[in-house]
Scaffold this active site. Structure first.
Site, PDB file in Angstrom:
ATOM      1  N   ARG A 155      -4.226  -4.686  -3.506  1.00 44.80           N
ATOM      2  CA  ARG A 155      -2.772  -4.464  -3.486  1.00 44.80           C
ATOM      3  C   ARG A 155      -2.426  -3.067  -3.019  1.00 44.80           C
ATOM      4  O   ARG A 155      -1.376  -2.836  -2.422  1.00 44.80           O
ATOM      5  CB  ARG A 155      -2.189  -4.658  -4.893  1.00 44.80           C
ATOM      6  CG  ARG A 155      -2.216  -6.098  -5.382  1.00 44.80           C
ATOM      7  CD  ARG A 155      -1.297  -6.232  -6.596  1.00 44.80           C
ATOM      8  NE  ARG A 155      -1.572  -7.423  -7.378  1.00 44.80           N
ATOM      9  CZ  ARG A 155      -1.078  -8.631  -7.118  1.00 44.80           C
ATOM     10  NH1 ARG A 155      -0.305  -8.819  -6.077  1.00 44.80           N
ATOM     11  NH2 ARG A 155      -1.368  -9.662  -7.883  1.00 44.80           N
TER      12      ARG A 155
ATOM     13  N   GLY B 163       3.398  -9.451  -5.913  1.00 46.65           N
ATOM     14  CA  GLY B 163       3.153  -9.266  -4.481  1.00 46.65           C
ATOM     15  C   GLY B 163       4.215  -8.478  -3.753  1.00 46.65           C
ATOM     16  O   GLY B 163       3.920  -7.728  -2.821  1.00 46.65           O
TER      17      GLY B 163
ATOM     18  N   ASP C 215       7.035 -11.340  -0.984  1.00 46.10           N
ATOM     19  CA  ASP C 215       6.132 -10.745  -0.006  1.00 46.10           C
ATOM     20  C   ASP C 215       5.928 -11.655   1.201  1.00 46.10           C
ATOM     21  O   ASP C 215       6.031 -11.218   2.340  1.00 46.10           O
ATOM     22  CB  ASP C 215       4.775 -10.396  -0.656  1.00 46.10           C
ATOM     23  CG  ASP C 215       4.180 -11.544  -1.473  1.00 46.10           C
ATOM     24  OD1 ASP C 215       4.800 -12.635  -1.561  1.00 46.10           O
ATOM     25  OD2 ASP C 215       3.090 -11.364  -2.058  1.00 46.10           O
TER      26      ASP C 215
ATOM     27  N   ASP D 209       4.732 -18.952   2.681  1.00 46.99           N
ATOM     28  CA  ASP D 209       3.567 -19.731   3.101  1.00 46.99           C
ATOM     29  C   ASP D 209       3.956 -21.207   3.109  1.00 46.99           C
ATOM     30  O   ASP D 209       4.530 -21.697   4.079  1.00 46.99           O
ATOM     31  CB  ASP D 209       2.416 -19.414   2.146  1.00 46.99           C
ATOM     32  CG  ASP D 209       1.127 -20.120   2.510  1.00 46.99           C
ATOM     33  OD1 ASP D 209       0.970 -20.493   3.683  1.00 46.99           O
ATOM     34  OD2 ASP D 209       0.273 -20.312   1.628  1.00 46.99           O
TER      35      ASP D 209
HETATM   36  P1  5GP Z   1       4.240 -20.422  -1.081  1.00 48.38           P
HETATM   37  O1  5GP Z   1       4.810 -20.876  -2.388  1.00 48.38           O
HETATM   38  O2  5GP Z   1       5.256 -20.176   0.011  1.00 48.38           O
HETATM   39  O3  5GP Z   1       3.115 -21.299  -0.626  1.00 48.38           O
HETATM   40  O4  5GP Z   1       3.483 -19.093  -1.353  1.00 48.38           O
HETATM   41  C1  5GP Z   1       4.111 -17.926  -1.593  1.00 48.38           C
HETATM   42  C2  5GP Z   1       3.295 -17.076  -2.528  1.00 48.38           C
HETATM   43  O5  5GP Z   1       1.890 -17.258  -2.355  1.00 48.38           O
HETATM   44  C3  5GP Z   1       3.561 -15.635  -2.213  1.00 48.38           C
HETATM   45  O6  5GP Z   1       4.515 -15.131  -3.121  1.00 48.38           O
HETATM   46  C4  5GP Z   1       2.218 -14.976  -2.417  1.00 48.38           C
HETATM   47  O7  5GP Z   1       2.129 -14.537  -3.749  1.00 48.38           O
HETATM   48  C5  5GP Z   1       1.208 -16.058  -2.229  1.00 48.38           C
HETATM   49  N1  5GP Z   1       0.581 -16.007  -0.887  1.00 48.38           N
HETATM   50  C6  5GP Z   1       0.840 -16.828   0.163  1.00 48.38           C
HETATM   51  N2  5GP Z   1       0.093 -16.510   1.229  1.00 48.38           N
HETATM   52  C7  5GP Z   1      -0.651 -15.447   0.854  1.00 48.38           C
HETATM   53  C8  5GP Z   1      -1.635 -14.638   1.539  1.00 48.38           C
HETATM   54  O8  5GP Z   1      -1.973 -14.810   2.707  1.00 48.38           O
HETATM   55  N3  5GP Z   1      -2.173 -13.624   0.819  1.00 48.38           N
HETATM   56  C9  5GP Z   1      -1.838 -13.349  -0.478  1.00 48.38           C
HETATM   57  N4  5GP Z   1      -2.437 -12.329  -1.077  1.00 48.38           N
HETATM   58  N5  5GP Z   1      -0.924 -14.103  -1.147  1.00 48.38           N
HETATM   59  C10 5GP Z   1      -0.345 -15.122  -0.483  1.00 48.38           C
HETATM   60 MG    MG Z   2       3.942 -14.122  -4.795  1.00 49.93          MG
END
Ligand code: 5GP
Ligand code: MG
Length: 182
Positions: A171, A50, A106, A109
């Site tokens: 992407r 990402g 990227d 979340d």
């Molecule tokens: P976390 O572990 O903080 O929940 O998520 C982070 C990872 O989830 C990021 O590196 C990304 O790969 C993926 N991710 C989180 N939100 C999104 C989103 O809205 N779109 C996409 N394509 N990937 C996301």
């Molecule tokens: Mg990621």
């Protein structure tokens, strides 16, 4: 009459960030990093896939010596919500002891991915550790994580483009957008 929207852009409900907005913010983030790391060598650890476009653009604005390491980590596994589990392939021998480490992803979340990665790097006793993301969702974090550099704060919506995918697609969009529900 505006030209009809075709190709991958046709699948977007709306554009959240234009290529120009992204590029100007990325340049500003790099300017701050150039000030912060002046005179140092930086070890960048970039989370693939990402962060590929973000890291490629950001690093070209950095003027200190940079070592680049990449790591595949995922918590989404193909869907549009976090699975709650982080998969990663930490290469044998990758050790950041004594280095100035900049961790880049990227999007922030739930915070799970970056908190797991930050803990892993911190355990190796780097000289310093800083984390940057292009996007951060305005939502509660499942895990508290320190992120020093944030490009844009966005609403809690699933985004694609500029490196971010939905089931392997989108992407290559130069902008960041929200997918059409259909
Ligand atoms: P976390 O572990 O903080 O929940 O998520 C982070 C990872 O989830 C990021 O590196 C990304 O790969 C993926 N991710 C989180 N939100 C999104 C989103 O809205 N779109 C996409 N394509 N990937 C996301
Ligand atoms: Mg990621």
């Amino acid at each position: 009459m505006p030209a009809p929207v075709t190709g991958v852009l046709a699948d977007l409900e709306r554009i959240l960030l234009t290529p120009e907005q992204i590029q100007s913010r990325v340049a500003a983030m790099a300017a701050e990093l150039n000030r912060h790391y002046a005179g140092k060598v930086v070890s960048v650890l970039a989370l693939m896939d990402g962060a590929l476009f973000f890291v490629a653009d950001l690093l070209r604005h950095l003027d200190m010596p940079v070592r680049l390491y990449t790591l595949s980590a995922s918590s989404y596994h193909g869907g549009t919500a976090s699975s709650g589990q982080v998969r990663m392939n930490w290469p044998a021998g990758l050790d950041f002891r004594g280095q100035d480490v900049l961790l880049l992803d990227d999007i922030l979340d739930t915070g799970l991915t970056l908190s797991v990665l930050r803990d892993k790097v911190a355990a190796q006793q780097p000289a310093s550790l800083r984390t940057g993301v292009l996007l951060a969702k305005k939502r509660e974090r499942v895990r508290d994580v320190v992120v020093e550099d944030i490009g844009f704060e966005i609403e809690d919506e699933f985004v694609v483009g500029y490196g971010m995918d939905y089931q392997g697609r989108f992407r290559n969009l130069p902008c960041i957008g929200i997918l059409n529900p259909a």
